[in-house]
Scaffold this active site. Structure first.
Site, PDB file in Angstrom:
ATOM      1  N   ARG A  25      45.326  40.232  38.519  1.00  0.00           N
ATOM      2  CA  ARG A  25      44.168  41.308  38.784  1.00  0.00           C
ATOM      3  C   ARG A  25      44.365  41.995  39.974  1.00  0.00           C
ATOM      4  NH1 ARG A  25      39.110  37.870  38.569  1.00  0.00           N
ATOM      5  NH2 ARG A  25      40.546  36.374  39.207  1.00  0.00           N
ATOM      6  N   ASN A  43      39.475  38.571  34.009  1.00  0.00           N
ATOM      7  CA  ASN A  43      39.997  37.633  33.314  1.00  0.00           C
ATOM      8  C   ASN A  43      39.138  37.279  32.344  1.00  0.00           C
ATOM      9  OD1 ASN A  43      42.359  36.984  34.910  1.00  0.00           O
ATOM     10  ND2 ASN A  43      41.137  35.362  36.004  1.00  0.00           N
TER      11      ASN A  43
END
Length: 97
Positions: A25, A43
């Site tokens: 990320r 996520n």
């Protein structure tokens, strides 16, 4: 920032593989900042990373190529992209938790 043809687009993206716990990320946030892509990544409970992004379609296609490569510790198996009409709803790129 729009490309010369002004073809703005949005995309919903799902990334599968070893993409959690490896800085994926943060990689998406860094690349988005470098490329001027706006949106978010997060996520998912099933181990995937989901993104919703918008910007110039050509830039988004390059961004998706970066997502396929991922950071060094990741192992991307599959990237699924759903293109959508541009909505202009993001001012920057964030990581959702």
């Amino acid at each position: 920032m729009a490309g010369t043809n002004g073809s703005m687009a949005s995309a919903e993206i799902y990334v599968e593989g070893r993409v959690q716990g490896v800085g994926y990320r943060f990689f998406t946030e860094r690349k988005a900042g470098e490329m001027g892509v706006k949106g978010w990544s997060m996520n998912l409970p099933d181990g995937r990373v989901m993104l919703e992004v918008e910007g110039d379609k050509g830039v988004l296609e390059q961004f998706i190529d970066e997502l396929k490569a991922g950071p060094s510790m990741s192992n991307v198996k599959k990237v699924k992209v759903s293109w959508m009409p541009y909505q202009g709803k993001f001012k920057y790129f964030t990581i959702k938790v």
